[in-house]
Write a protein that holds these residues in place. Structure first.
Motif, PDB file in Angstrom:
ATOM      1  N   GLN A   1      27.150  24.876 -11.825  1.00 23.34           N
ATOM      2  CA  GLN A   1      27.557  24.302 -10.552  1.00 23.34           C
ATOM      3  C   GLN A   1      28.242  25.364  -9.717  1.00 23.34           C
ATOM      4  O   GLN A   1      29.033  26.157 -10.229  1.00 23.34           O
TER       5      GLN A   1
ATOM      6  N   HIS B   1      26.565  20.431  -3.249  1.00 24.83           N
ATOM      7  CA  HIS B   1      25.174  20.631  -3.640  1.00 24.83           C
ATOM      8  C   HIS B   1      24.664  21.948  -3.070  1.00 24.83           C
ATOM      9  O   HIS B   1      24.969  22.312  -1.927  1.00 24.83           O
TER      10      HIS B   1
ATOM     11  N   GLU C   1      13.610  23.380 -12.320  1.00 24.53           N
ATOM     12  CA  GLU C   1      13.722  21.932 -12.227  1.00 24.53           C
ATOM     13  C   GLU C   1      15.016  21.553 -11.510  1.00 24.53           C
ATOM     14  O   GLU C   1      16.092  22.067 -11.819  1.00 24.53           O
ATOM     15  N   ASP C   2      14.920  20.656 -10.546  1.00 26.11           N
ATOM     16  CA  ASP C   2      16.100  20.206  -9.819  1.00 26.11           C
ATOM     17  C   ASP C   2      17.058  19.469 -10.743  1.00 26.11           C
ATOM     18  O   ASP C   2      16.653  18.892 -11.765  1.00 26.11           O
ATOM     19  N   ASN C   3      18.343  19.503 -10.393  1.00 26.68           N
ATOM     20  CA  ASN C   3      19.341  18.737 -11.133  1.00 26.68           C
ATOM     21  C   ASN C   3      20.380  18.217 -10.149  1.00 26.68           C
ATOM     22  O   ASN C   3      20.220  18.357  -8.941  1.00 26.68           O
ATOM     23  N   GLU C   4      21.439  17.603 -10.652  1.00 24.75           N
ATOM     24  CA  GLU C   4      22.409  16.968  -9.762  1.00 24.75           C
ATOM     25  C   GLU C   4      23.146  17.957  -8.876  1.00 24.75           C
ATOM     26  O   GLU C   4      23.686  17.578  -7.824  1.00 24.75           O
ATOM     27  N   HIS C   5      23.190  19.234  -9.276  1.00 23.35           N
ATOM     28  CA  HIS C   5      23.950  20.216  -8.503  1.00 23.35           C
ATOM     29  C   HIS C   5      23.072  21.185  -7.714  1.00 23.35           C
ATOM     30  O   HIS C   5      23.552  21.810  -6.766  1.00 23.35           O
TER      31      HIS C   5
ATOM     32  N   THR D   1      19.051  22.065  -5.951  1.00 21.34           N
ATOM     33  CA  THR D   1      17.683  21.750  -5.568  1.00 21.34           C
ATOM     34  C   THR D   1      16.970  23.060  -5.272  1.00 21.34           C
ATOM     35  O   THR D   1      17.506  23.913  -4.555  1.00 21.34           O
TER      36      THR D   1
END
Length: 269
Positions: free
Chosen positions: A140, A146, A156-160, A162
């Motif tokens: 992060q 973000h 691969e995208d993740n919560e933190h 794109t």
């Protein structure tokens, strides 16, 4: 692209990597004591949605760098960083990043300014080179917002994070969706150059350091015409003056002499 353009791009990529730590940490959340943060919002207000955008309301987009009086973000042979970032240890206000990896000591004026900047930023756009250089900031970005990574090699995208490969316009649009009513910060270098050539950057901030490097890698380089309006904010501190400028494009810029340009191209800074 000319040979000079290639050399400038390569130089900027190297400067981006060296300057990365400063960019990552100066925008880290939780670094600013409450009082300086509150006073800092006067210097860098949380931006409202821009009603002048053509298609829809979107958050402001901005970029910046520590720069010498003569306009360089590094000196000859990538020297001068000790001088450009001396203001990180010029005061008594301790800023520690959430990870505890770094603590800087700013003056109250600088702490207030960056407290406001922290509050104003809702998302970031960076290049893949910077992402790889930091090993993805351990999962992060230190700022806690973000982060959109522009790359030809998406992960691969993740919560933190794109990852986008469609160009700077897509990267900024995705970041604006995550930012909401807050602003989008761009790392300097090729990301900023591509964005400003595309007419996407609303403001540029300069941490102007009272040193003359006499050469090296410039922040501004020849490119598409635009003008800087301002400064719209001036914060004087020890060893640095924080400046903010609006960017004017198109007909507005053609009314006068373009102050500077940033060369575009598809690069991952």
């Amino acid at each position: 692209m000319t040979s000079d353009d290639v050399l400038l791009s390569e130089a900027t990529d190297r400067v981006d990597s060296i300057e990365l730590t400063a960019w990552a940490h100066r925008l880290s959340p939780g670094m600013c004591p409450p009082d300086p943060c509150r006073s800092g919002t006067a210097a860098f207000d949380v931006p409202a949605k821009d009603h002048n955008r053509e298609a829809q309301k979107m958050s402001k987009v901005y970029t910046g760098a520590s720069t010498s009086i003569d306009g360089y973000v590094s000196g000859p042979d990538f020297s001068g960083f000790d001088k450009l970032f001396a203001w990180y240890e010029a005061g008594d206000v301790a800023f520690t990043v959430p990870t505890g990896a770094m603590t800087v000591h700013l003056t109250p004026a600088s702490a207030a300014y960056f407290g406001g900047l922290i509050q104003a930023t809702g998302a970031l756009v960076v290049g893949r080179k910077l992402y790889d250089f930091t090993n993805g900031w351990g999962g992060q970005h230190p700022m806690g917002v973000h982060t959109v990574v522009l790359t030809h090699r998406p992960l691969e995208d993740n919560e933190h994070f794109t990852f986008v490969s469609g160009g700077i316009e897509e990267a900024v649009a995705v970041a604006q969706k995550h930012a909401g009513d807050k602003g989008v910060g761009l790392n300097s270098g090729e990301i900023a150059r591509q964005a400003i050539d595309a007419g996407l950057v609303d403001e540029i901030f300069l941490d102007l350091v009272p040193v003359i490097l006499g050469g090296g890698t410039p922040f501004f380089a020849p490119g598409k015409g635009y003008e800087l309006e301002g400064p719209i904010s001036v914060v004087e501190s020890s060893s640095v003056t924080h400046l903010r400028y609006k960017v004017r494009y198109g007909v507005d810029a053609q009314d006068g002499t373009a102050a500077a340009g940033l060369r575009g191209g598809v690069h991952e800074s």
